[in-house]
Write an enzyme that holds these catalytic residues in place. Sequence first.
Site, short mmCIF file in Angstrom:
data_model
loop_
_atom_site.label_atom_id
_atom_site.label_comp_id
_atom_site.label_asym_id
_atom_site.label_seq_id
_atom_site.Cartn_x
_atom_site.Cartn_y
_atom_site.Cartn_z
CD GLU A 1 32.69 37.87 47.07
OE1 GLU A 1 32.93 38.96 46.51
OE2 GLU A 1 31.83 37.09 46.63
CG PHE B 1 36.89 35.04 43.30
CD1 PHE B 1 38.00 35.76 43.72
CD2 PHE B 1 36.94 34.45 42.05
CE1 PHE B 1 39.12 35.89 42.92
CE2 PHE B 1 38.05 34.57 41.24
CZ PHE B 1 39.15 35.28 41.67
CD GLU C 1 30.88 42.29 39.97
OE1 GLU C 1 29.75 42.25 40.49
OE2 GLU C 1 31.80 41.54 40.33
P1 NAD Z 1 31.99 32.33 39.64
O1 NAD Z 1 32.28 30.91 39.92
O2 NAD Z 1 30.79 32.65 38.82
O3 NAD Z 1 33.30 32.97 39.00
C1 NAD Z 1 33.40 34.34 38.65
C2 NAD Z 1 34.63 34.54 37.78
O4 NAD Z 1 35.78 34.17 38.51
C3 NAD Z 1 34.60 33.65 36.54
O5 NAD Z 1 35.17 34.40 35.48
C4 NAD Z 1 35.46 32.48 36.92
O6 NAD Z 1 36.06 31.88 35.78
C5 NAD Z 1 36.49 33.12 37.83
N1 NAD Z 1 36.95 32.18 38.88
C6 NAD Z 1 36.20 31.57 39.81
N2 NAD Z 1 36.95 30.82 40.63
C7 NAD Z 1 38.23 30.96 40.19
C8 NAD Z 1 39.48 30.43 40.61
N3 NAD Z 1 39.57 29.59 41.65
N4 NAD Z 1 40.59 30.82 39.93
C9 NAD Z 1 40.51 31.67 38.88
N5 NAD Z 1 39.35 32.20 38.45
C10 NAD Z 1 38.23 31.85 39.07
O7 NAD Z 1 31.81 33.09 41.00
P2 NAD Z 1 32.86 33.32 42.18
O8 NAD Z 1 34.15 32.63 41.91
O9 NAD Z 1 32.17 33.02 43.45
O10 NAD Z 1 33.13 34.89 42.07
C11 NAD Z 1 32.08 35.82 42.15
C12 NAD Z 1 32.11 36.59 43.45
O11 NAD Z 1 33.40 37.17 43.64
C13 NAD Z 1 31.14 37.74 43.41
O12 NAD Z 1 30.39 37.80 44.63
C14 NAD Z 1 32.01 38.99 43.17
O13 NAD Z 1 31.83 39.90 44.26
C15 NAD Z 1 33.45 38.52 43.16
N6 NAD Z 1 34.21 38.48 41.87
C16 NAD Z 1 33.93 39.27 40.80
C17 NAD Z 1 34.68 39.15 39.64
C18 NAD Z 1 34.43 39.98 38.40
O14 NAD Z 1 35.06 39.74 37.37
N7 NAD Z 1 33.57 40.96 38.42
C19 NAD Z 1 35.70 38.24 39.56
C20 NAD Z 1 35.96 37.46 40.67
C21 NAD Z 1 35.22 37.59 41.83
#
Ligand code: NAD
Length: 288
Positions: free
Chosen positions: A197, A192, A117
């Site tokens: 990642e 994600f 972000e």
């Molecule tokens: P997290 O679990 O905190 O989820 C982050 C967001 O993604 C939340 O809003 C969650 O509801 C949504 N999410 C998570 N898994 C999902 C899925 N399988 N289907 C739909 N939505 C889902 O953390 P994360 O999933 O590991 O994601 C964070 C990582 O990915 C960070 O390192 C970042 O780089 C990136 N990311 C950022 C965003 C953002 O909105 N800024 C969104 C997704 C991923």
Amino acid sequence: MALKIALWLLVVLASLHSTSSLGSDRHLKEIVLGRCWDFQRQKVYAVNAKNCSQLWETFSKAFAYKDPCATNFSDYEPFFDEVGMDIVKMNKSLFWSGTYKEAHMYSDFDFRLTTLEDTMAGWMMNNLTWCGSQNKSSDGINYTSCPSCDDWPFWGLASKRFAEKANGIVRVLVNGSRSINGTPAAYSKKSFFGRLELPNLNKSKVIKLLILVVHNIGGPVLEVCGNGSIKEMENDAKKRGIQTTCHDNPAEIQHLLCADFPNSRECQFLASGARNATKSVSCGLLTY
Ligand code: NAD
């Protein structure tokens, strides 16, 4: 008089309802354009200025007039090609999972570290909602309702590209107080981070993955380094040839979190043993 008040209340409630729609954000285009120019204004290194109007055109083409749940990575490829992801500096990448607030407090918009972000693409779209409308007489964007789809291709592709660019020492901040459906889940293979990642880190560019575990102040300590899903993450990284070290509640992050909860049990070191607690911080970021 009573009738007049009732009518006025109806008008106020109707307007409140229309401004809290679950569709694409109102003024989406203006917000994206403003963020795009402002990002470049704030970043001295943005010497090759991007044309924000052009970027908006490319971005909106990815989803406008389309079925909201039928867009995929290839729709967003042109946008990411144009905006680029080439600003991620060595040893600066910070991934997060379940720690949105903590990670951004820590990265401080690229001052200490760089989250997705804090990059131009992520900065422009962070916390925005958008989806297409197939109504030919509209601008192709649905401002009334956006369905929740199985996939989130913009963020999926952003995550993949951000991970591919990471180099040197990379960090992930996870939440050892998080549980999903009752199961501790500091690391989730469905997140994600777990899906897009970690699997896309380039082992020839990444020296080490530092796993940083924080716990919610006042929350449960469900997982710590070396157990549960954190162990699983370490194994997944090792299988990909990436070395890891893990740190529970690193002082440099705990101090930031404690700014909001100075009187909590976890933050008592601030009153009693601040000198001892800061010994391990030395100067600069944790790198081992
Ligand atoms: P997290 O679990 O905190 O989820 C982050 C967001 O993604 C939340 O809003 C969650 O509801 C949504 N999410 C998570 N898994 C999902 C899925 N399988 N289907 C739909 N939505 C889902 O953390 P994360 O999933 O590991 O994601 C964070 C990582 O990915 C960070 O390192 C970042 O780089 C990136 N990311 C950022 C965003 C953002 O909105 N800024 C969104 C997704 C991923």
